[in-house]
Design a protein around this motif. Structure first.
Motif, mmCIF file in Angstrom:
data_model
loop_
_atom_site.group_PDB
_atom_site.id
_atom_site.type_symbol
_atom_site.label_atom_id
_atom_site.label_comp_id
_atom_site.label_asym_id
_atom_site.label_seq_id
_atom_site.Cartn_x
_atom_site.Cartn_y
_atom_site.Cartn_z
ATOM 1 N N ILE A 13 37.424 31.386 36.023
ATOM 2 C CA ILE A 13 37.540 30.334 37.108
ATOM 3 C C ILE A 13 35.985 30.763 37.855
ATOM 4 C CG2 ILE A 13 38.573 29.593 39.016
ATOM 5 C CD1 ILE A 13 41.041 30.649 38.058
ATOM 6 N N GLY A 14 35.436 29.693 37.836
ATOM 7 C CA GLY A 14 33.917 29.859 38.773
ATOM 8 C C GLY A 14 33.129 30.895 38.399
ATOM 9 N N GLY A 15 33.112 31.135 37.147
ATOM 10 C CA GLY A 15 32.253 32.351 36.625
ATOM 11 C C GLY A 15 32.727 33.556 36.732
ATOM 12 N N VAL A 16 33.999 33.712 37.342
ATOM 13 C CA VAL A 16 34.645 35.030 37.267
ATOM 14 C C VAL A 16 35.749 35.216 36.300
ATOM 15 C CG1 VAL A 16 36.129 36.466 38.836
ATOM 16 C CG2 VAL A 16 34.315 35.052 39.595
ATOM 17 N N LYS A 17 35.548 36.394 35.479
ATOM 18 C CA LYS A 17 36.595 36.502 34.443
ATOM 19 C C LYS A 17 37.640 37.309 34.942
ATOM 20 C CE LYS A 17 33.540 36.103 30.579
ATOM 21 N NZ LYS A 17 32.867 36.487 29.283
ATOM 22 N N PHE A 18 39.024 36.989 34.500
ATOM 23 C CA PHE A 18 40.273 37.979 34.684
ATOM 24 C C PHE A 18 40.871 38.194 33.393
ATOM 25 C CE2 PHE A 18 39.418 34.529 37.829
ATOM 26 C CZ PHE A 18 40.021 34.839 39.004
ATOM 27 N N GLY A 19 41.767 39.090 33.441
ATOM 28 C CA GLY A 19 42.496 39.645 32.429
ATOM 29 C C GLY A 19 41.999 40.374 31.409
ATOM 30 N N GLY A 20 42.320 40.188 30.245
ATOM 31 C CA GLY A 20 41.942 41.430 29.084
ATOM 32 C C GLY A 20 42.679 42.549 29.146
ATOM 33 N N GLN A 21 42.525 43.411 28.242
ATOM 34 C CA GLN A 21 42.708 44.878 28.226
ATOM 35 C C GLN A 21 42.560 45.385 29.744
ATOM 36 O OE1 GLN A 21 45.256 46.036 26.097
ATOM 37 N NE2 GLN A 21 44.683 44.612 24.342
ATOM 38 N N PRO A 22 43.468 46.443 29.883
ATOM 39 C CA PRO A 22 43.343 47.292 31.260
ATOM 40 C C PRO A 22 41.930 47.665 31.259
ATOM 41 C CG PRO A 22 45.485 47.925 30.492
ATOM 42 C CD PRO A 22 44.805 46.887 29.304
ATOM 43 N N LYS A 119 35.372 15.953 43.793
ATOM 44 C CA LYS A 119 34.190 16.547 44.139
ATOM 45 C C LYS A 119 33.524 17.416 42.987
ATOM 46 C CE LYS A 119 33.699 15.267 48.493
ATOM 47 N NZ LYS A 119 32.199 14.690 48.910
ATOM 48 N N GLY A 120 34.459 17.118 41.785
ATOM 49 C CA GLY A 120 33.800 17.923 40.857
ATOM 50 C C GLY A 120 33.966 19.598 40.674
ATOM 51 N N LEU A 121 35.089 19.779 41.327
ATOM 52 C CA LEU A 121 35.404 21.516 41.720
ATOM 53 C C LEU A 121 36.541 21.889 41.011
ATOM 54 C CD1 LEU A 121 34.859 21.079 45.622
ATOM 55 C CD2 LEU A 121 33.415 22.008 43.936
ATOM 56 N N LEU A 122 37.187 21.477 39.921
ATOM 57 C CA LEU A 122 38.262 21.949 39.499
ATOM 58 C C LEU A 122 37.939 23.245 38.651
ATOM 59 C CD1 LEU A 122 40.034 18.450 38.284
ATOM 60 C CD2 LEU A 122 40.652 19.879 40.156
ATOM 61 N N ASP A 123 36.703 23.440 38.319
ATOM 62 C CA ASP A 123 36.347 24.478 37.561
ATOM 63 C C ASP A 123 36.630 25.676 38.392
ATOM 64 O OD1 ASP A 123 36.105 23.616 35.084
ATOM 65 O OD2 ASP A 123 33.870 23.032 35.097
ATOM 66 N N ARG A 124 36.236 25.480 39.698
ATOM 67 C CA ARG A 124 36.252 26.579 40.762
ATOM 68 C C ARG A 124 37.811 26.704 41.477
ATOM 69 N NH1 ARG A 124 31.345 26.148 44.929
ATOM 70 N NH2 ARG A 124 32.350 27.885 46.008
ATOM 71 N N MET A 125 38.259 25.877 41.252
ATOM 72 C CA MET A 125 39.756 25.787 41.982
ATOM 73 C C MET A 125 40.853 26.200 41.003
ATOM 74 S SD MET A 125 42.046 22.569 43.027
ATOM 75 C CE MET A 125 42.900 22.869 41.847
ATOM 76 N N PHE A 126 41.547 27.016 42.017
ATOM 77 C CA PHE A 126 42.790 27.849 41.471
ATOM 78 C C PHE A 126 43.894 27.212 42.390
ATOM 79 C CE2 PHE A 126 44.169 32.395 40.797
ATOM 80 C CZ PHE A 126 45.438 31.770 39.743
ATOM 81 N N TYR A 127 44.927 26.511 41.556
ATOM 82 C CA TYR A 127 46.024 25.950 42.320
ATOM 83 C C TYR A 127 47.060 27.152 42.458
ATOM 84 C CZ TYR A 127 49.636 22.169 42.885
ATOM 85 O OH TYR A 127 50.694 21.589 43.539
ATOM 86 N N ASN A 128 47.454 26.974 43.978
ATOM 87 C CA ASN A 128 48.258 28.317 44.386
ATOM 88 C C ASN A 128 49.563 27.598 45.276
ATOM 89 O OD1 ASN A 128 49.417 30.476 45.475
ATOM 90 N ND2 ASN A 128 47.546 31.078 46.640
ATOM 91 N N SER A 129 50.566 27.202 44.616
ATOM 92 C CA SER A 129 50.854 27.672 43.491
ATOM 93 C C SER A 129 52.197 26.763 43.001
ATOM 94 C CB SER A 129 51.404 29.173 43.165
ATOM 95 O OG SER A 129 52.409 29.396 44.305
ATOM 96 N N ILE A 130 52.646 26.861 41.755
ATOM 97 C CA ILE A 130 53.907 26.436 41.234
ATOM 98 C C ILE A 130 54.999 27.591 41.327
ATOM 99 C CG2 ILE A 130 52.911 24.553 40.244
ATOM 100 C CD1 ILE A 130 53.892 25.705 37.366
ATOM 101 N N THR A 131 56.029 27.284 41.985
ATOM 102 C CA THR A 131 56.960 28.245 42.455
ATOM 103 C C THR A 131 58.386 28.113 41.981
ATOM 104 O OG1 THR A 131 57.773 27.233 44.331
ATOM 105 C CG2 THR A 131 55.853 28.687 44.495
ATOM 106 N N VAL A 132 59.382 28.850 41.418
ATOM 107 C CA VAL A 132 60.717 28.930 41.008
ATOM 108 C C VAL A 132 61.489 28.031 42.247
ATOM 109 C CG1 VAL A 132 60.650 30.737 39.355
ATOM 110 C CG2 VAL A 132 61.147 30.986 41.580
ATOM 111 N N TRP A 133 60.995 28.312 43.456
ATOM 112 C CA TRP A 133 61.826 27.498 44.395
ATOM 113 C C TRP A 133 61.345 25.943 44.737
ATOM 114 C CZ3 TRP A 133 59.731 32.337 45.196
ATOM 115 C CH2 TRP A 133 58.502 32.264 45.875
ATOM 116 N N GLU A 134 60.511 25.540 44.201
ATOM 117 C CA GLU A 134 60.170 24.241 44.489
ATOM 118 C C GLU A 134 61.194 23.239 44.068
ATOM 119 O OE1 GLU A 134 58.733 20.658 45.149
ATOM 120 O OE2 GLU A 134 57.714 22.418 45.913
#
Length: 320
Positions: A13-22, A119-134
């Motif tokens: 997201i926005g050039g930042v990598k998350f996840g993978g092996q520990p 604005k063309g920002l979806l690659d940088r944007m993180f939707y916070n959040s969908i929840t079990v109580w919605e």
């Protein structure tokens, strides 16, 4: 302990990598800005914010990312779509870091997501959040698909089972809702819902279970636990509480957290160095057990302890 059999998804997201092996990538620290009580509001929220102070927070977090190797993210908190537009414009004008749109109710989140699409920002944007109580989860997911949301956080919990297994039940419910509505988000993360400081351990265990089952990046908000622990401030003052907060965030980073929601951005100078040490500690343990070093050349282990890295590499080579 440091290797999942399940293939682990690496998200960007926005050039930042998350996840993978520990140990592959540093834990991303997502600090909030414009939240209720943020000191960048000198008076009433409707009267505006101190732009110089807000820009200073963002620049400090960017500097700490450069110094520590810990990627930063801004969790933009707003109550209305109009607020989101103002805050998003300000953040993107002052930093290149990725950001979340964070609201308690559905309407402003969707308005913010639509504005980011415009604005063309979806690659940088993180939707916070969908929840079990919605209450209207199907509508939310359908609208997210129409907007083109790419990156989404699932907040998983089960009130009837507050142990790690309940977070698995919650995750499955949300993944089922996504599938039911035909949504195919590029990046899906799971937040396993902190209830208090010690319960963050349950999040770490649940995160491991989620990684073993789905291979998804995981995290939580340890700050929910530490900021609610008012007795710590009463007993030990700010310094004592801050030490406990940094310890909690660091322990979480070690324990299956690809992202940490660590509270107000003003705490970045305390939290990001602490998590950098935690990540270097973890990466060293991973190397000892598996012979793997981080995949990211900017990882805190490389950035802060280059001589030590060369030393352990030489020791390992001499054994062969």
């Amino acid at each position: 302990m440091f290797q999942f059999q399940k293939e682990q998804k690496v998200c960007e997201i926005g050039g930042v990598k998350f996840g993978g092996q520990p140990g592959d990538y540093a834990t991303v620290v997502c600090n909030s800005i414009f939240q209720k009580g943020d000191k960048i509001f000198p008076g009433k929220r409707k009267d505006g914010f101190d732009e110089k102070k807000a820009a200073g927070l963002l620049k400090t977090q960017d500097r700490l990312t450069e110094e520590t190797g810990i990627p930063g993210m801004a969790d933009i908190v707003a109550n209305t779509g109009a607020e989101f537009k103002t805050f998003i414009d300000f953040v993107v004008a002052n930093t290149d870091m990725p950001f979340c749109i964070d609201a308690w109710t559905l309407k402003p989140k969707l308005e913010a997501a639509a504005y980011c699409a415009e604005k063309g920002l979806l690659d940088r944007m993180f939707y916070n959040s969908i929840t079990v109580w919605e209450q209207d989860l199907d509508t939310e997911i359908t609208e997210m698909v129409k907007i083109g949301v790419k990156n989404v956080l699932l907040v998983a919990f089960d009130q009837d089972d507050q142990m790690p297994t309940g977070r698995i039940t919650g995750t499955q419910k949300l993944l089922d809702a996504i599938e039911k509505n035909g949504a195919k988000f590029e990046n899906v993360f799971v937040d396993t819902s902190v209830m208090n400081g010690p319960a963050t351990a349950l999040c770490g265990i649940a995160n491991r279970m989620i990684k073993e089952k789905w291979g998804l990046p995981t995290g939580s908000a340890p700050s929910n636990g530490s900021y609610m622990w008012k007795e710590a401030r009463e007993k030990w003052g700010f310094k004592g509480w801050a030490a406990a907060d940094a310890a909690l965030e660091s322990l979480a980073a070690f324990m299956n957290h690809d992202i940490i929601f660590s509270g107000p951005m003003v705490g970045a100078e305390r939290i990001m160095p602490a998590i950098a040490m935690s990540n270097a500690f973890q990466a060293t343990a991973v190397f000892s057990e598996t012979g793997r070093l981080p995949k990211d050349s900017n990882h805190p282990l490389f950035k802060l302890f280059p001589d030590f890295v060369e030393n352990i590499k030489n020791i390992e080579s001499s054994k062969k």
